[in-house]
Design an enzyme around this catalytic site. Structure first.
Site, mmCIF file in Angstrom:
data_model
loop_
_atom_site.group_PDB
_atom_site.id
_atom_site.type_symbol
_atom_site.label_atom_id
_atom_site.label_comp_id
_atom_site.label_asym_id
_atom_site.label_seq_id
_atom_site.Cartn_x
_atom_site.Cartn_y
_atom_site.Cartn_z
ATOM 1 N N GLY A 70 0.809 -1.216 0.000
ATOM 2 C CA GLY A 70 0.000 0.000 0.000
ATOM 3 C C GLY A 70 0.842 1.266 0.000
ATOM 4 N N SER A 71 1.888 1.288 0.813
ATOM 5 C CA SER A 71 2.710 2.500 0.913
ATOM 6 C C SER A 71 3.351 2.836 -0.426
ATOM 7 C CB SER A 71 3.807 2.315 1.968
ATOM 8 O OG SER A 71 3.233 2.010 3.218
ATOM 9 N N ASN A 151 -8.337 3.656 8.185
ATOM 10 C CA ASN A 151 -7.750 2.521 8.884
ATOM 11 C C ASN A 151 -7.939 2.575 10.395
ATOM 12 O OD1 ASN A 151 -5.855 4.663 7.946
ATOM 13 N ND2 ASN A 151 -4.547 3.743 9.502
ATOM 14 N N GLN A 179 -7.842 -0.457 3.031
ATOM 15 C CA GLN A 179 -8.742 -1.044 4.029
ATOM 16 C C GLN A 179 -10.062 -1.509 3.412
ATOM 17 O OE1 GLN A 179 -8.306 -1.719 7.288
ATOM 18 N NE2 GLN A 179 -6.243 -0.901 7.396
ATOM 19 N N SER A 199 -3.335 -3.507 -0.838
ATOM 20 C CA SER A 199 -2.246 -4.236 -0.191
ATOM 21 C C SER A 199 -2.694 -5.641 0.200
ATOM 22 C CB SER A 199 -1.787 -3.465 1.042
ATOM 23 O OG SER A 199 -0.800 -4.196 1.732
ATOM 24 N N GLY A 200 -1.903 -6.650 -0.179
ATOM 25 C CA GLY A 200 -2.266 -8.048 0.044
ATOM 26 C C GLY A 200 -2.497 -8.425 1.498
ATOM 27 N N HIS A 201 -1.647 -7.910 2.401
ATOM 28 C CA HIS A 201 -1.723 -8.414 3.783
ATOM 29 C C HIS A 201 -2.899 -7.863 4.578
ATOM 30 C CE1 HIS A 201 0.034 -5.058 6.312
ATOM 31 N NE2 HIS A 201 0.442 -4.651 5.124
ATOM 32 N N THR A 237 12.441 -8.430 -10.914
ATOM 33 C CA THR A 237 11.812 -9.739 -11.050
ATOM 34 C C THR A 237 10.591 -9.832 -10.139
ATOM 35 O OG1 THR A 237 13.949 -10.695 -11.573
ATOM 36 C CG2 THR A 237 12.239 -12.228 -10.852
ATOM 37 N N CYS A 324 1.512 7.209 20.392
ATOM 38 C CA CYS A 324 2.460 7.201 21.503
ATOM 39 C C CYS A 324 3.610 6.230 21.278
ATOM 40 C CB CYS A 324 1.752 6.822 22.799
ATOM 41 S SG CYS A 324 0.523 8.040 23.275
HETATM 42 C C1 LIG Z 1 -1.849 -0.642 5.914
HETATM 43 C C2 LIG Z 1 -2.201 0.575 5.158
HETATM 44 C C3 LIG Z 1 -1.306 1.148 4.251
HETATM 45 C C4 LIG Z 1 0.089 0.631 4.052
HETATM 46 O O1 LIG Z 1 0.105 -0.595 3.384
HETATM 47 P P1 LIG Z 1 1.457 -1.477 3.393
HETATM 48 O O2 LIG Z 1 1.153 -2.582 2.449
HETATM 49 O O3 LIG Z 1 1.620 -1.948 4.804
HETATM 50 O O4 LIG Z 1 2.542 -0.593 2.928
HETATM 51 C C5 LIG Z 1 -1.712 2.260 3.546
HETATM 52 N N1 LIG Z 1 -2.939 2.773 3.709
HETATM 53 C C6 LIG Z 1 -3.835 2.249 4.561
HETATM 54 C C7 LIG Z 1 -5.173 2.858 4.693
HETATM 55 C C8 LIG Z 1 -3.499 1.137 5.318
HETATM 56 O O5 LIG Z 1 -4.372 0.631 6.185
#
Ligand SMILES: *Cc1c(COP(=O)(O)O)cnc(C)c1O
Length: 391
Positions: A70-71, A151, A179, A199-201, A237, A324
């Site tokens: 995602g980043s 998020n 999200q 983002s996959g995770h 790759t 924090c």
């Molecule tokens: C987790 C998240 C990201 C970052 O994704 P990564 O795959 O961890 O880099 C970006 N935006 C939102 C809203 C997220 O929840």
């Protein structure tokens, strides 16, 4: 009892995704760019995964770029669009106050380069107003970027309407849908989206893999120079196992979305009702326009970090949404953006559940929370002050 309720931070990989990935380590280990059979098998695996994902999102395969997450997708889309439009003299970008740091920090960097940034309010309900987007668009606006779902507080934005305004005004529209994808219906065409990060995770796929959807005709500058991967725009790759796992996870999430949503909404409401029975508690963000699995709450006179520690001791993994932990004493920018006073925002708790959680686990959380909160309040000078003010 063990309860993982931090699915907005990351999810457990699904068995379907893992099963799809394993052969990519043991048998289909070729380089997709190699012309021999072993390479071509990997090439086909990546091609099939891209097709599967494109179908889930309603886009064409050549509108999807695999990234590391995602980043990276956020950085690429926003910096790329900004630099593309700057050539046409457009250097104004519109976003919102409660975006993910991958978006906000990217905008900070662009501001230093000379771009002008307008951050829209999100109000108490945690929603951007379409009217505000419309009013903020200028002749020199290059890009609007508003997240699909937040998020921390889980509010789902009026993306389709914002997209329609951008189309009408001829402004590029990007959304961080990390999200949302795999959790609520997302259709890039119907939603009028030009660029979208995922983002996959965050939907039971592997970590370190994501994608950027970029509508045909938008010539984003290349992200990584080198080989011809991702149509010359992001060399390197391919992470074949991760790509295959992400696609399998997304298909599974989309196939089961309706059923999962029912289950999640029931558990979410169970949690919300239990939480609201606690004295001086509140739920953050709109009650209806929110992700099925998100509960964001604040407890007055409670310090969020301590709450998390006690919950952890009780086997419950949650998050506070407070910054924090990163060494700053400022509460979350999201909670401040929806107008919470600092001392209330400090007592925040985010529970993000998935379909693997159970109603019994929700009961357990609701049972564990009150004694922990009472204990923390008994030690809190802030709570004592609140009590005195109430009298
Ligand atoms: C987790 C998240 C990201 C970052 O994704 P990564 O795959 O961890 O880099 C970006 N935006 C939102 C809203 C997220 O929840």
């Amino acid at each position: 009892m063990k309860v993982y309720a931090d699915n907005a931070a990351t999810t457990k990989i699904s068995k379907t995704a893992l099963d799809a990935m394993m052969p990519c380590y043991t048998e289909i280990y070729g380089n997709p760019s190699s012309l021999h059979q072993v390479g071509q098998e990997a090439f086909h695996a990546v091609r099939d995964a891209r097709e599967m994902m494109a179908k889930c999102l309603n886009c064409d395969t050549d509108e999807l770029y695999f990234t590391s997450g995602g980043s990276e997708s956020d950085n690429w889309a926003i910096k790329g669009a900004a630099h593309l439009m700057a050539k046409k003299g457009k250097k104004h970008i519109i976003s919102s106050k409660f975006e993910h740091h991958a978006v906000l920090h990217t905008l900070n960097a662009l501001e230093k380069e000379g771009f002008e940034i307008t951050l829209l309010d999100v109000y108490e309900n945690g929603l951007v107003k379409v009217e505000d987007v419309k009013n903020a668009i200028r002749e020199d606006t290059a890009l609007v970027t508003v997240m699909y779902a937040n998020n921390e507080i889980g509010t789902v934005q009026p993306i389709r309407e914002i997209g329609a305004v951008c189309r009408e005004k001829g402004v590029l529209f990007h959304t961080d849908a990390v999200q949302a994808v795999g959790h609520i219906p997302v259709d890039v065409k119907a939603d009028n989206i030009d660029m979208m990060s995922l983002s996959g995770h965050k939907f039971h796929g592997p970590k370190g893999i994501g994608a950027l959807y970029c509508k045909k005709g938008i010539r984003l500058p290349n992200l990584i120079e080198g080989g011809a991967q991702e149509r010359n725009r992001r060399a390197g790759t391919e992470n074949v196992p991760a790509i295959v796992g992400m696609a399998a996870a997304l298909k599974e999430a989309c196939d089961n979305m309706e059923e999962n949503t029912k289950k999640l909404v029931a558990m979410r409401e169970q949690l919300i009702n239990g939480i609201l029975k606690i004295d001086a508690s509140r739920i953050n963000g709109d009650r209806d326009h929110r992700l099925p699995g998100n509960v964001s709450a604040c407890f007055e006179g409670v310090e969020g970090e301590s709450l998390l520690l006690y919950l952890d001791l009780a086997g419950i993994s949650a998050s506070s949404g407070s910054a924090c932990t990163s060494g700053s004493l400022d509460p979350s920018h999201v909670l401040l953006a929806i107008g919470l006073p600092h001392e209330v925002a400090h007592g925040s708790l985010r529970l993000s559940i998935c379909e693997e959680n159970t109603p019994e686990q929700m009961d357990y959380i609701i049972e564990q929370l009150p004694p922990i909160i009472n204990r923390l309040r008994d030690m809190s000078p802030l709570w004592e002050r609140i009590q005195n003010e109430r009298k």
